[in-house]
Motif scaffolding. Structure first.
Motif, short mmCIF file in Angstrom:
data_model
loop_
_atom_site.label_atom_id
_atom_site.label_comp_id
_atom_site.label_asym_id
_atom_site.label_seq_id
_atom_site.Cartn_x
_atom_site.Cartn_y
_atom_site.Cartn_z
N PHE A 166 0.86 -1.19 0.00
CA PHE A 166 0.00 0.00 0.00
C PHE A 166 0.89 1.23 0.00
O PHE A 166 1.71 1.44 0.88
N THR A 187 0.79 5.59 -1.15
CA THR A 187 0.04 6.74 -1.65
C THR A 187 0.85 7.43 -2.74
O THR A 187 2.04 7.21 -2.89
N ASN A 197 -8.15 -2.31 -5.33
CA ASN A 197 -8.70 -1.10 -4.72
C ASN A 197 -9.66 -1.47 -3.60
O ASN A 197 -10.73 -2.02 -3.84
N GLU A 210 -11.80 0.99 2.57
CA GLU A 210 -10.64 1.41 3.36
C GLU A 210 -9.92 2.60 2.73
O GLU A 210 -8.98 3.13 3.29
N HIS A 211 -10.36 2.98 1.51
CA HIS A 211 -9.73 4.08 0.77
C HIS A 211 -8.24 3.79 0.58
O HIS A 211 -7.39 4.66 0.78
N LYS A 212 -7.95 2.56 0.18
CA LYS A 212 -6.57 2.16 -0.04
C LYS A 212 -6.44 1.43 -1.37
O LYS A 212 -7.35 0.69 -1.77
N ASP A 232 -3.94 9.73 0.59
CA ASP A 232 -4.18 8.84 -0.52
C ASP A 232 -4.88 9.56 -1.67
O ASP A 232 -6.02 9.99 -1.54
#
Length: 365
Positions: free
Chosen positions: A50, A52, A84, A88-90, A180
């Motif tokens: 992961f 950003t 995606n 979790e917006h990750k 992110d």
């Protein structure tokens, strides 16, 4: 402060394999791959790493647009799998090592346009690639890349070694909380083909990358040109032709800079202008500067060189106007450049005319 001291303070350089650039889609794709491959070996998450956009920019120097183009190149070759996690917006990145091996050995798996949501490589569903014994061997320069063999090229003058691994890990641990930007990008990537602005932007960046140039679209200045092209219905072929003419101009001027959107804009307008029928009436006396035919005729009259086949007549007009020392023509050239918001043409005119021929109210302050 010495330059060498400054280099020590701006961060640790990274290494990448230049031999991978042609296979992965360019230098930026190879740099991004190297960084993700490095971190993948240091995570136990089956979805991969992961990261950003801000973190990757800090680590590689690649801007968001450069990262997005590099990610697309890696995805289309099957090397990069993105998962995606919207709740979790990750966005997780995983290097598919089987697909990478097949690509490097000349048996690239089928390309895909979408990524797997469950984190599994989409190529495992189409069957495992053939073993190395059943196909031609990998080139010597890329054997056992997972163990660090093969030739590598180092940014600046040093490379990351095993001794610095603990420092890098510590730096990543204490990094500022990530912001992110990839979540929104991932959601919009699937719509890129229906987004004319993105299509034209990506094409311009890609064409410059083919010339070895790194181009970034500045949303505060360049985007207005792209939106204008969209409004005029400019398609990919027309942008390619405009870019070809812009590159020819750069080459004629021995200018090594990228062809920015603002520089390409006049050539797009030129491509979009329909070829006029042969004029039956010559330009009025004293207004030779209002048509290509009048400019060409005036150039011959003054003994200037002929206009080149790929030369924008508006730039050639600047040269002829200077030779003619025609005040009305000079004022018209400057007004025309301002009216079409062509900064490059205006600056070229200023340099060519010089202070002696520039209007009084146009002197630089």
């Amino acid at each position: 402060m010495k330059l060498t001291d400054l280099l020590r303070e701006i961060g640790r350089p990274i290494a990448y394999h230049p031999g991978l650039a042609p296979k992965l889609g360019g230098v930026n794709a190879a740099v991004l791959f190297g960084q993700l491959f490095y971190w993948q070996a240091r995570t136990q998450n089956p979805l991969g790493v992961f990261k950003t956009a801000d973190e990757l920019e800090e680590e590689t120097g690649l801007s968001y647009e450069e990262q997005r183009t590099a990610r697309k190149a890696l995805r289309t070759r099957g090397v990069l799998v993105e998962t995606n996690k919207r709740l979790e917006h990750k966005l997780f990145f995983r290097i598919d090592e089987d697909a990478l091996e097949a690509l490097l050995c000349g048996d690239a798996p089928k390309q895909v346009k979408s990524t797997s949501r469950n984190g599994e490589s989409p190529f495992r569903e189409t069957g495992k690639p053939k073993s190395a014994d059943e196909q031609k061997p990998c080139p010597p320069t890329v054997e056992n890349l997972d163990r660090g063999d093969g030739k590598d090229q180092v940014v600046i003058q040093t490379k990351t070694t095993a001794e610095t691994t603990s420092e890098i890990t510590a730096a990543a641990t204490h990094a500022k909380p990530p912001v992110d930007n990839f979540a929104a990008a991932a959601a919009s990537d699937s719509k890129s083909e229906n987004n004319p602005e993105r299509v034209l932007t990506d094409l311009l960046i890609a064409m410059e990358a083919e010339r070895g140039k790194s181009l970034t679209i500045d949303r505060t200045k360049d985007r207005v040109h792209v939106l204008t092209w969209v409004g005029k219905g400019v398609n990919a072929d027309q942008l390619r032709e405009a870019h070809r003419r812009a590159v020819a101009r750069r080459n004629d001027d021995s200018d090594e800079r990228p062809t920015y959107a603002g520089f390409v804009a006049p050539f797009v307008a030129e491509v979009m202008t329909p070829t006029a029928a042969p004029a039956t009436v010559t330009a009025p006396v004293g207004e030779w500067f209002k048509s290509p035919e009048g400019v060409d005729a005036k150039g011959k009259e003054l003994g200037r060189r002929d206009r080149k086949a790929d030369e924008d007549w508006r730039y050639y007009r600047v040269i002829v106007a200077r030779a003619a020392k025609d005040t009305k023509a000079i004022e018209h050239v400057l007004t025309d450049a301002q009216r079409f918001n062509s900064v490059d043409l205006y600056q070229f005119a200023r340099r060519t005319f010089g202070d002696a021929l520039m209007p009084v109210d146009d002197y630089a302050s």
